[in-house]
Design an enzyme around this catalytic site. Structure first.
Site, mmCIF file in Angstrom:
data_model
loop_
_atom_site.group_PDB
_atom_site.id
_atom_site.type_symbol
_atom_site.label_atom_id
_atom_site.label_comp_id
_atom_site.label_asym_id
_atom_site.label_seq_id
_atom_site.Cartn_x
_atom_site.Cartn_y
_atom_site.Cartn_z
ATOM 1 N N TYR A 1 -2.305 -0.616 10.796
ATOM 2 C CA TYR A 1 -2.473 -1.345 9.451
ATOM 3 C C TYR A 1 -0.997 -1.054 8.820
ATOM 4 O O TYR A 1 -0.529 -1.872 7.981
ATOM 5 C CB TYR A 1 -3.567 -0.833 8.656
ATOM 6 C CG TYR A 1 -3.516 -1.317 7.292
ATOM 7 C CD1 TYR A 1 -3.747 -2.441 6.704
ATOM 8 C CD2 TYR A 1 -3.406 -0.257 6.328
ATOM 9 C CE1 TYR A 1 -3.550 -2.768 5.435
ATOM 10 C CE2 TYR A 1 -3.278 -0.495 5.165
ATOM 11 C CZ TYR A 1 -3.585 -1.902 4.606
ATOM 12 O OH TYR A 1 -3.496 -2.047 3.184
ATOM 13 N N LYS B 1 2.018 -3.426 7.237
ATOM 14 C CA LYS B 1 2.398 -3.528 5.655
ATOM 15 C C LYS B 1 3.701 -3.041 5.440
ATOM 16 O O LYS B 1 4.738 -3.992 4.718
ATOM 17 C CB LYS B 1 1.209 -2.784 5.034
ATOM 18 C CG LYS B 1 -0.094 -3.244 4.808
ATOM 19 C CD LYS B 1 -0.215 -4.495 4.370
ATOM 20 C CE LYS B 1 0.086 -4.781 2.836
ATOM 21 N NZ LYS B 1 -0.403 -6.098 2.307
ATOM 22 N N THR C 1 0.833 -1.125 -0.065
ATOM 23 C CA THR C 1 0.006 0.240 0.136
ATOM 24 C C THR C 1 0.883 1.317 0.046
ATOM 25 O O THR C 1 2.032 1.239 0.384
ATOM 26 C CB THR C 1 -0.725 0.038 1.343
ATOM 27 O OG1 THR C 1 -1.584 1.322 1.361
ATOM 28 C CG2 THR C 1 -0.146 -0.352 2.521
ATOM 29 N N ASP C 2 0.148 2.280 -0.434
ATOM 30 C CA ASP C 2 0.852 3.643 -0.405
ATOM 31 C C ASP C 2 1.020 4.026 1.070
ATOM 32 O O ASP C 2 1.823 5.002 1.380
ATOM 33 C CB ASP C 2 0.244 4.782 -1.148
ATOM 34 C CG ASP C 2 -1.192 4.861 -1.068
ATOM 35 O OD1 ASP C 2 -1.871 4.208 -0.090
ATOM 36 O OD2 ASP C 2 -1.924 5.851 -1.335
ATOM 37 N N GLU C 3 0.310 3.454 1.937
ATOM 38 C CA GLU C 3 0.382 4.023 3.368
ATOM 39 C C GLU C 3 1.537 3.724 4.071
ATOM 40 O O GLU C 3 1.812 4.444 5.129
ATOM 41 C CB GLU C 3 -1.048 3.446 4.025
ATOM 42 C CG GLU C 3 -2.372 3.706 3.457
ATOM 43 C CD GLU C 3 -3.572 3.332 4.305
ATOM 44 O OE1 GLU C 3 -3.513 3.366 5.677
ATOM 45 O OE2 GLU C 3 -4.597 3.156 3.667
HETATM 46 P P1 NAD Z 1 -9.577 -7.699 1.494
HETATM 47 O O1 NAD Z 1 -9.756 -7.434 3.062
HETATM 48 O O2 NAD Z 1 -10.830 -7.235 0.791
HETATM 49 O O3 NAD Z 1 -9.186 -9.001 1.361
HETATM 50 C C1 NAD Z 1 -8.269 -9.786 1.843
HETATM 51 C C2 NAD Z 1 -8.400 -11.245 1.930
HETATM 52 O O4 NAD Z 1 -7.325 -12.080 2.435
HETATM 53 C C3 NAD Z 1 -9.696 -11.681 2.211
HETATM 54 O O5 NAD Z 1 -10.283 -12.616 1.404
HETATM 55 C C4 NAD Z 1 -9.470 -12.583 3.629
HETATM 56 O O6 NAD Z 1 -10.189 -13.806 3.869
HETATM 57 C C5 NAD Z 1 -7.762 -13.139 3.052
HETATM 58 N N1 NAD Z 1 -6.972 -13.339 4.393
HETATM 59 C C6 NAD Z 1 -7.125 -12.646 5.563
HETATM 60 N N2 NAD Z 1 -6.154 -13.270 6.230
HETATM 61 C C7 NAD Z 1 -5.665 -14.300 5.685
HETATM 62 C C8 NAD Z 1 -4.707 -15.498 6.203
HETATM 63 N N3 NAD Z 1 -4.462 -15.230 7.527
HETATM 64 N N4 NAD Z 1 -4.490 -16.626 5.241
HETATM 65 C C9 NAD Z 1 -5.531 -16.295 4.086
HETATM 66 N N5 NAD Z 1 -6.201 -15.498 3.730
HETATM 67 C C10 NAD Z 1 -6.304 -14.429 4.387
HETATM 68 O O7 NAD Z 1 -8.363 -6.911 0.868
HETATM 69 P P2 NAD Z 1 -8.130 -5.915 -0.284
HETATM 70 O O8 NAD Z 1 -8.795 -4.780 -0.137
HETATM 71 O O9 NAD Z 1 -8.556 -6.916 -1.352
HETATM 72 O O10 NAD Z 1 -6.517 -6.009 -0.199
HETATM 73 C C11 NAD Z 1 -5.813 -6.815 -0.978
HETATM 74 C C12 NAD Z 1 -4.085 -6.450 -0.681
HETATM 75 O O11 NAD Z 1 -4.162 -5.148 -1.063
HETATM 76 C C13 NAD Z 1 -4.012 -6.417 0.943
HETATM 77 O O12 NAD Z 1 -2.533 -6.770 1.051
HETATM 78 C C14 NAD Z 1 -3.969 -4.898 1.114
HETATM 79 O O13 NAD Z 1 -2.884 -4.483 2.113
HETATM 80 C C15 NAD Z 1 -3.585 -4.299 -0.211
HETATM 81 N N6 NAD Z 1 -4.095 -3.010 -0.494
HETATM 82 C C16 NAD Z 1 -5.325 -2.529 -0.488
HETATM 83 C C17 NAD Z 1 -5.749 -1.607 -1.010
HETATM 84 C C18 NAD Z 1 -7.387 -1.188 -1.185
HETATM 85 O O14 NAD Z 1 -7.553 0.086 -1.261
HETATM 86 N N7 NAD Z 1 -8.135 -1.933 -0.792
HETATM 87 C C19 NAD Z 1 -4.710 -0.581 -1.244
HETATM 88 C C20 NAD Z 1 -3.594 -0.796 -1.461
HETATM 89 C C21 NAD Z 1 -3.145 -1.909 -0.725
#
Ligand code: NAD
Length: 360
Positions: A158, A162, A133-135
């Protein structure tokens, strides 16, 4: 090519899986523990496809990860499994440390064991793609943008978790030679997003005539990236990125939160007119503790080296997203009536407040 996608039942992971399978880019093994955020309904379009397989497993289970890797023999791992919501990390940081840090470490070790035993050509071609993430870069003032070289300064549990996982991935490359690529992206939006995040929460509350809670004065600025643009970028980085390299991915769409909410009100008023304007539902609520002021991404590396740019403008992407929620009530009604009804999170009180949520 066979790709193992962790977190593939989540918002971004499922977009990646749907893309890889529907465009026949790769055979995919989706690995997901199905926490509150995981949703098999998001994988429905690919569940019957012969080149897709779903396995329920936890990345913190090293033995399970090791045997899965041996059995499936993937050419790449795309790691998206995480606890992903800042507000939940304020209420309960432990799960973020467990999954994002210890889980990533456990997965890296399983992958290293599997990768070490591969024959040379497959070993060289293997990739571990870490999605972050950018965060991790902290907060910006009114000008400038995060580059890949910006110093890390995470401010929430969070983003700190990350950042730690990014450092582990980097170290596994430098120390053990594991061929990794890392991407840091801005706020995603689009179909199938869990409605605790700003955009789907506002769409659904607006549809249900509920308050639209905006944190503080709504002046915080985020860069918005359509999830399908993100999935395109991830595939490009996985297949063409340089091992050891980091790529920032952004949507070229900086907006104040209040302006995002106003645009959603305009779209709902246009697409589903009701007796009163949704703008009247906007309510300003107590700000998130330590709320970062502004994020913005410099995407010159990924656009210069790999030729990627976002295809969606924020306005057209948001209209498509609102349309998707209007056409997919079954998907979100099951979530709203079951796992998450929209209560306020992130006041550091273990989620005891019942006020609705309202920040990305
Ligand atoms: P999300 O919360 O929608 O999905 C996360 C998934 O991971 C879920 O399906 C959950 O069941 C699974 N999960 C959680 N813990 C687990 C474990 N211990 N073992 C196996 N599976 C597990 O998240 P997202 O929004 O799809 O984000 C995906 C990735 O992208 C993350 O790493 C997040 O940090 C990163 N990210 C997201 C955003 C955003 O805007 N959503 C922005 C930047 C980075």
């Amino acid at each position: 090519m066979k790709v193992l996608v962790t977190g593939g039942a989540g918002f971004i992971g499922s977009a990646v899986v749907r893309k890889l399978v529907s465009q026949q880019l790769a055979d995919v093994v989706t690995v997901d523990a199905l926490t509150y955020a995981g949703n098999m309904a998001s994988l429905a379009p690919v569940m019957e496809a012969p080149q897709h397989r779903f396995v329920r497993a936890d990345i913190r289970d090293g033995a399970a990860m090791a045997s899965l890797l041996e059995k499936e023999a993937p050419d790449a791992v795309m790691h998206l499994a995480a606890e992903s919501h800042v507000d939940r990390s304020i209420d309960g940081p432990a799960a973020f440390i467990d999954t994002n840090i210890v889980g990533t470490y456990t997965l890296l070790e399983a992958v290293r064991g599997y990768w070490s035993g591969l024959p040379l050509p497959r070993k060289e071609a293997f990739r571990f793609h870490h999605v972050s993430t950018d965060e991790v870069y902290g907060s910006l003032g009114p000008s400038g943008a995060f580059k890949e070289t910006t110093a890390y300064a995470p401010n929430s549990p969070y983003s700190a978790s990350k950042a730690a996982s990014d450092h582990l991935v980097r170290a596994w490359h430098h120390t053990y030679g594991l061929p990794v690529v890392t991407t840091n992206c801005s706020n995603n939006y689009g179909p199938y997003q869990f409605p605790e995040k700003l955009i789907p929460l506002m769409i659904l509350n607006g549809l249900e005539d509920k308050p639209l809670p905006v944190y503080g004065a709504g002046a915080n600025i985020r860069d918005w990236l359509h999830v399908e643009d993100h999935a395109d970028a991830l595939w490009l980085v996985l297949t063409r990125g340089m091992p050891g390299q980091v790529y920032n991915i952004g949507g070229d769409a900086e907006r104040r939160n209040i302006d995002v909410v106003r645009l959603i009100c305009d779209l709902l008023d246009d697409l589903v007119p009701s007796g009163k304007s949704r703008h009247e539902l906007i309510t300003f609520v107590t700000d998130r503790p330590g709320h970062d002021a502004r994020y913005a991404m410099d995407i010159s590396r990924i656009s210069g080296e790999l030729g990627w740019r976002p295809r969606h403008s924020f306005e057209s992407g948001l209209r498509q997203t609102v349309d998707w929620y209007l056409g997919n009530r079954n998907w979100w009604e099951a979530v709203r009536t079951g796992r998450y009804a929209g209560n306020r999170l992130g006041l550091g009180a273990n989620g005891v407040s019942t006020a609705p949520a309202g920040a990305p």
